[in-house]
Design a protein around this motif. Structure first.
Motif, PDB file in Angstrom:
ATOM      1  N   ILE A 285       0.742  -1.198   0.064  1.00 22.50           N
ATOM      2  CA  ILE A 285      -0.008  -0.082   0.064  1.00 22.50           C
ATOM      3  C   ILE A 285       0.893   1.364   0.075  1.00 22.50           C
ATOM      4  CG2 ILE A 285      -1.720   1.277   1.355  1.00 22.50           C
ATOM      5  CD1 ILE A 285      -2.371  -1.515   2.393  1.00 22.50           C
ATOM      6  N   SER A 286       1.030   2.020  -0.991  1.00 26.18           N
ATOM      7  CA  SER A 286       1.767   2.968  -1.241  1.00 26.18           C
ATOM      8  C   SER A 286       1.239   4.201  -0.538  1.00 26.18           C
ATOM      9  CB  SER A 286       1.962   3.258  -2.692  1.00 26.18           C
ATOM     10  OG  SER A 286       0.860   3.715  -3.276  1.00 26.18           O
ATOM     11  N   SER A 287       0.046   4.567  -0.597  1.00 28.89           N
ATOM     12  CA  SER A 287      -0.600   5.623   0.332  1.00 28.89           C
ATOM     13  C   SER A 287      -1.259   5.332   1.425  1.00 28.89           C
ATOM     14  CB  SER A 287      -1.580   6.476  -0.617  1.00 28.89           C
ATOM     15  OG  SER A 287      -2.058   7.525  -0.165  1.00 28.89           O
ATOM     16  N   ILE A 288      -0.526   5.325   2.562  1.00 20.87           N
ATOM     17  CA  ILE A 288      -0.873   4.997   3.783  1.00 20.87           C
ATOM     18  C   ILE A 288      -1.965   5.845   4.222  1.00 20.87           C
ATOM     19  CG2 ILE A 288      -0.415   4.820   6.215  1.00 20.87           C
ATOM     20  CD1 ILE A 288       2.648   4.675   5.509  1.00 20.87           C
ATOM     21  N   PRO A 289      -3.264   5.114   4.447  1.00 21.11           N
ATOM     22  CA  PRO A 289      -4.381   6.007   5.037  1.00 21.11           C
ATOM     23  C   PRO A 289      -4.105   6.765   6.404  1.00 21.11           C
ATOM     24  CG  PRO A 289      -4.872   3.523   4.836  1.00 21.11           C
ATOM     25  CD  PRO A 289      -3.340   3.776   4.702  1.00 21.11           C
ATOM     26  N   SER A 290      -4.982   7.791   6.431  1.00 21.87           N
ATOM     27  CA  SER A 290      -4.792   8.586   7.622  1.00 21.87           C
ATOM     28  C   SER A 290      -5.288   8.038   8.842  1.00 21.87           C
ATOM     29  CB  SER A 290      -5.811   9.831   7.217  1.00 21.87           C
ATOM     30  OG  SER A 290      -5.613  10.810   8.580  1.00 21.87           O
ATOM     31  N   VAL A 291      -4.488   8.156   9.898  1.00 17.79           N
ATOM     32  CA  VAL A 291      -4.731   7.290  11.295  1.00 17.79           C
ATOM     33  C   VAL A 291      -5.661   8.325  12.030  1.00 17.79           C
ATOM     34  CG1 VAL A 291      -3.785   6.141  13.078  1.00 17.79           C
ATOM     35  CG2 VAL A 291      -2.562   5.961  10.798  1.00 17.79           C
ATOM     36  N   ARG A 292      -6.698   7.856  12.602  1.00 17.92           N
ATOM     37  CA  ARG A 292      -7.430   8.434  13.708  1.00 17.92           C
ATOM     38  C   ARG A 292      -7.329   7.807  15.031  1.00 17.92           C
ATOM     39  NH1 ARG A 292     -11.901  12.192  12.886  1.00 17.92           N
ATOM     40  NH2 ARG A 292     -12.049  11.484  10.578  1.00 17.92           N
ATOM     41  N   LEU A 293      -7.135   8.581  16.243  1.00 17.52           N
ATOM     42  CA  LEU A 293      -6.714   8.213  17.428  1.00 17.52           C
ATOM     43  C   LEU A 293      -8.019   8.814  18.184  1.00 17.52           C
ATOM     44  CD1 LEU A 293      -3.120   8.843  17.878  1.00 17.52           C
ATOM     45  CD2 LEU A 293      -4.145   6.881  16.842  1.00 17.52           C
ATOM     46  N   GLU A 294      -8.488   7.913  19.111  1.00 17.09           N
ATOM     47  CA  GLU A 294      -9.529   8.533  19.961  1.00 17.09           C
ATOM     48  C   GLU A 294      -9.422   8.126  21.597  1.00 17.09           C
ATOM     49  OE1 GLU A 294     -13.114   7.635  16.794  1.00 17.09           O
ATOM     50  OE2 GLU A 294     -12.393   6.044  18.091  1.00 17.09           O
ATOM     51  N   PRO A 295      -8.195   8.902  22.115  1.00 22.86           N
ATOM     52  CA  PRO A 295      -7.584   8.776  23.460  1.00 22.86           C
ATOM     53  C   PRO A 295      -8.580   9.506  24.198  1.00 22.86           C
ATOM     54  CG  PRO A 295      -6.203  10.438  22.357  1.00 22.86           C
ATOM     55  CD  PRO A 295      -7.307   9.790  21.522  1.00 22.86           C
ATOM     56  N   GLY A 296      -8.859   8.949  25.451  1.00 20.88           N
ATOM     57  CA  GLY A 296      -9.601   9.640  26.629  1.00 20.88           C
ATOM     58  C   GLY A 296      -8.577   9.692  27.798  1.00 20.88           C
ATOM     59  N   ARG A 297      -8.452   8.430  28.284  1.00 19.54           N
ATOM     60  CA  ARG A 297      -7.543   8.185  29.417  1.00 19.54           C
ATOM     61  C   ARG A 297      -6.178   8.533  29.133  1.00 19.54           C
ATOM     62  NH1 ARG A 297      -8.595   4.807  33.519  1.00 19.54           N
ATOM     63  NH2 ARG A 297      -9.776   3.306  32.240  1.00 19.54           N
ATOM     64  N   GLY A 298      -5.743   8.345  27.771  1.00 22.83           N
ATOM     65  CA  GLY A 298      -4.446   8.870  27.609  1.00 22.83           C
ATOM     66  C   GLY A 298      -3.946  10.343  27.440  1.00 22.83           C
ATOM     67  N   ILE A 299      -5.237  11.025  27.708  1.00 25.49           N
ATOM     68  CA  ILE A 299      -4.936  12.510  27.595  1.00 25.49           C
ATOM     69  C   ILE A 299      -5.423  13.094  28.976  1.00 25.49           C
ATOM     70  CG2 ILE A 299      -6.238  14.747  26.903  1.00 25.49           C
ATOM     71  CD1 ILE A 299      -6.467  13.571  24.179  1.00 25.49           C
ATOM     72  N   ILE A 300      -6.397  12.644  29.505  1.00 21.52           N
ATOM     73  CA  ILE A 300      -6.863  13.230  30.678  1.00 21.52           C
ATOM     74  C   ILE A 300      -6.598  12.418  31.959  1.00 21.52           C
ATOM     75  CG2 ILE A 300      -9.019  12.352  30.805  1.00 21.52           C
ATOM     76  CD1 ILE A 300      -8.249  16.107  31.463  1.00 21.52           C
ATOM     77  N   GLY A 301      -6.201  11.065  31.873  1.00 20.09           N
ATOM     78  CA  GLY A 301      -5.964  10.190  33.027  1.00 20.09           C
ATOM     79  C   GLY A 301      -4.970  10.716  33.980  1.00 20.09           C
ATOM     80  N   SER A 302      -3.894  10.916  33.537  1.00 20.09           N
ATOM     81  CA  SER A 302      -2.598  11.190  34.409  1.00 20.09           C
ATOM     82  C   SER A 302      -2.573  12.633  34.615  1.00 20.09           C
ATOM     83  CB  SER A 302      -1.412  10.830  33.771  1.00 20.09           C
ATOM     84  OG  SER A 302      -1.055  11.634  32.657  1.00 20.09           O
ATOM     85  N   ALA A 303      -3.591  13.472  33.896  1.00 19.58           N
ATOM     86  CA  ALA A 303      -3.592  14.938  34.102  1.00 19.58           C
ATOM     87  C   ALA A 303      -4.698  15.156  35.369  1.00 19.58           C
ATOM     88  CB  ALA A 303      -4.061  15.457  33.024  1.00 19.58           C
ATOM     89  N   GLY A 304      -4.995  14.293  36.109  1.00 19.93           N
ATOM     90  CA  GLY A 304      -6.015  14.625  37.323  1.00 19.93           C
ATOM     91  C   GLY A 304      -5.511  13.378  38.445  1.00 19.93           C
ATOM     92  N   ILE A 305      -5.597  13.928  39.822  1.00 21.01           N
ATOM     93  CA  ILE A 305      -5.458  13.114  40.920  1.00 21.01           C
ATOM     94  C   ILE A 305      -6.590  13.478  41.928  1.00 21.01           C
ATOM     95  CG2 ILE A 305      -2.983  13.409  40.971  1.00 21.01           C
ATOM     96  CD1 ILE A 305      -2.930  15.519  42.857  1.00 21.01           C
ATOM     97  N   LEU A 306      -6.938  12.472  42.573  1.00 19.79           N
ATOM     98  CA  LEU A 306      -7.825  12.689  43.780  1.00 19.79           C
ATOM     99  C   LEU A 306      -7.232  12.716  44.995  1.00 19.79           C
ATOM    100  CD1 LEU A 306     -10.763  12.582  44.980  1.00 19.79           C
ATOM    101  CD2 LEU A 306     -10.593  10.051  44.928  1.00 19.79           C
ATOM    102  N   VAL A 307      -7.372  14.021  45.858  1.00 21.72           N
ATOM    103  CA  VAL A 307      -6.604  14.187  46.935  1.00 21.72           C
ATOM    104  C   VAL A 307      -7.628  13.827  48.191  1.00 21.72           C
ATOM    105  CG1 VAL A 307      -5.447  16.074  48.186  1.00 21.72           C
ATOM    106  CG2 VAL A 307      -5.553  16.236  45.875  1.00 21.72           C
ATOM    107  N   THR A 308      -7.063  13.117  49.109  1.00 23.83           N
ATOM    108  CA  THR A 308      -8.043  12.565  50.122  1.00 23.83           C
ATOM    109  C   THR A 308      -7.250  12.489  51.424  1.00 23.83           C
ATOM    110  OG1 THR A 308      -7.261  10.272  50.097  1.00 23.83           O
ATOM    111  CG2 THR A 308      -8.877  10.904  48.730  1.00 23.83           C
TER     112      THR A 308
END
Length: 439
Positions: A285-308
């Motif tokens: 395949i000479s022309s690679i299709p565009s790749v679509r990513l749909e992260p949720g945890r990969g973006i916001i997961g480590s960007a938040g903490i719960l303080v108890t």
């Protein structure tokens, strides 16, 4: 947050914050969000320029967090009408929004098409026929992507094949749809996609699925059709959470170990991007299709903490002032890193079990956690609390807590206030207001 300075997280002194902000509360970092997005973008840009990221809104839909994410130029992936309305209100352009879901109703699809969103992911023939009907009646052309049943290797433990197979089209169904595409003249099939699971730290599972996907793409090409893009779904891992499977169950729960997957997200993305290019070349395949990513945890997961805060002790059990109503994901799913903040010097480490504060037998936050001698009043931080926490929190024996956002200069702004009784009772129909739907 490092071993050397346990009170600092993303440059913010969390222990000092607890002197003025009552626990429990969520704390998010604008800097961490940017870092997570940049990490994914940099990993893929090393191997292909044709990719895009759509943030999974259901993982955390706090308004101000969505605003921060939007400023990085990525799209939004929504799964219900109100998420679509929210994404538009936040400022995501309609053509940057994609729509997922296995049971979309006629009204949902009509609203999405009226909104002129960029792409609808189709899961079954019912949706395909409804989209054709709506698009024809509205004299529009609709771009869609077909979700395929996720190809799963035998070595993959996270979700059984029979369980995940309820979503999407089979290999042969995909070929049949392209063969009968003349039956859907108002629909443009631009791509194919799959979703493997969540917190996928082993790229080998993606390798197997990508190979199968490119075999299917070759057959579609043979029918005379083009595939412009492939969707790899979510599952992009976060660095402070370790998935639990049958092999690691006992070790994860009863032997203390570092629960972080250091740099997992960057390495994972680089390996997957490299493998896509390699597989495309091998398939001719000479022309690679565009790749679509749909992260949720990969973006916001480590960007938040719960303080108890520790409020009770009983033997090796410690009780904190939060519960599973704030961190609803099962202990059988993953093990989070937990950090202790205390002004005194560390003592000998002990193994603790951590309980939540609700009257619920299942309200156990963690077991077998190795911490310095814990005292009532100590602050405990649950790392990687950004995804599927506030968005899935329930009002069982409690209400949603305060949430705050730290910017690059460690300035703190409130993004959610603690719920009140009025918030909880507002949707309830009281006796004086009741009405009969049968009148």
């Amino acid at each position: 947050m490092t071993q050397e300075n346990r009170s600092l997280w993303e440059g913010c002194d969390v222990l000092k914050l607890t002197e003025s902000i009552p626990t429990p509360f969520f704390l998010f970092s604008k800097q961490a969000i940017a870092s997570n997005i940049n990490r994914l973008q940099n990993a893929f840009s090393m191997h292909t320029e044709k990719f895009r990221i759509d943030y999974c809104v259901k993982s955390n839909y706090e308004f101000m967090l969505l605003e921060v994410i939007r400023t990085h130029g990525i799209g939004a992936m929504v799964t219900c009408p109100w998420e679509l309305r929210l994404a538009k209100e936040v400022g995501f352009k309609p053509d940057s929004i994609t729509y997922h879901g296995p049971c979309k109703s006629y009204d949902e699809l009509k609203f999405a098409i009226e909104s002129e969103i960029g792409l609808i992911h189709v899961y079954n023939h019912y949706e395909l026929d409804m989209i054709q009907q709506i698009a024809r009646d509205m004299e529009k052309t609709v771009r869609i992507s077909l979700r395929i049943v996720a190809p799963r290797s035998r070595r993959q433990f996270s979700i059984p094949k029979w369980y995940a197979g309820r979503f999407g089209f089979s290999h042969n169904e995909i070929l049949d749809i392209f063969g009968m595409s003349k039956n859907h003249p108002s629909v443009i099939i631009t791509g194919l996609g799959f979703h493997l699971g969540t917190q996928m730290v082993d790229p080998g599972d993606y390798f197997f699925a990508i190979k199968k996907l490119f075999c299917l793409i070759k057959e579609v090409y043979g029918l005379g059709y083009d595939i412009q893009e492939i969707t790899l779904g979510g599952g992009w891992p976060s660095d402070n959470i370790k998935p639990v499977n049958f092999k690691s169950l006992l070790k994860a729960f009863f032997v203390n170990e570092d629960t972080g997957c250091l740099n997992a997200s960057k390495v994972h993305a680089e390996n997957v991007a490299r493998f896509i290019c390699k597989t495309a070349r091998e398939k001719g395949i000479s022309s690679i299709p565009s790749v679509r990513l749909e992260p949720g945890r990969g973006i916001i997961g480590s960007a938040g903490i719960l303080v108890t805060r520790v409020v009770r002790k009983k033997g090796n059990w410690i009780f904190v002032d939060a519960g599973r109503n704030y961190l609803p994901e099962s202990l059988l799913f993953a093990r989070r890193r937990i950090m202790q903040l205390a002004k005194r010097a560390a003592k000998t480490h002990c193994l603790y079990n951590i309980s939540g504060n609700t009257l619920n037998t299942m309200d156990v936050m963690a077991v077998g956690v190795k911490l310095p001698g814990v005292e009532i009043g100590d602050v405990l931080i649950f790392m990687d609390a950004g995804a599927y926490t506030l968005s899935r929190s329930v009002r069982y024996a409690g209400s949603a807590p305060n949430a705050f956002l730290s910017d690059e200069d460690c300035r703190i702004v409130q993004i959610r206030r603690e719920e009140t009784l009025e918030d909880i009772t507002l949707p309830m129909v009281k006796a004086a207001e009741r009405f009969s739907i049968l009148e």
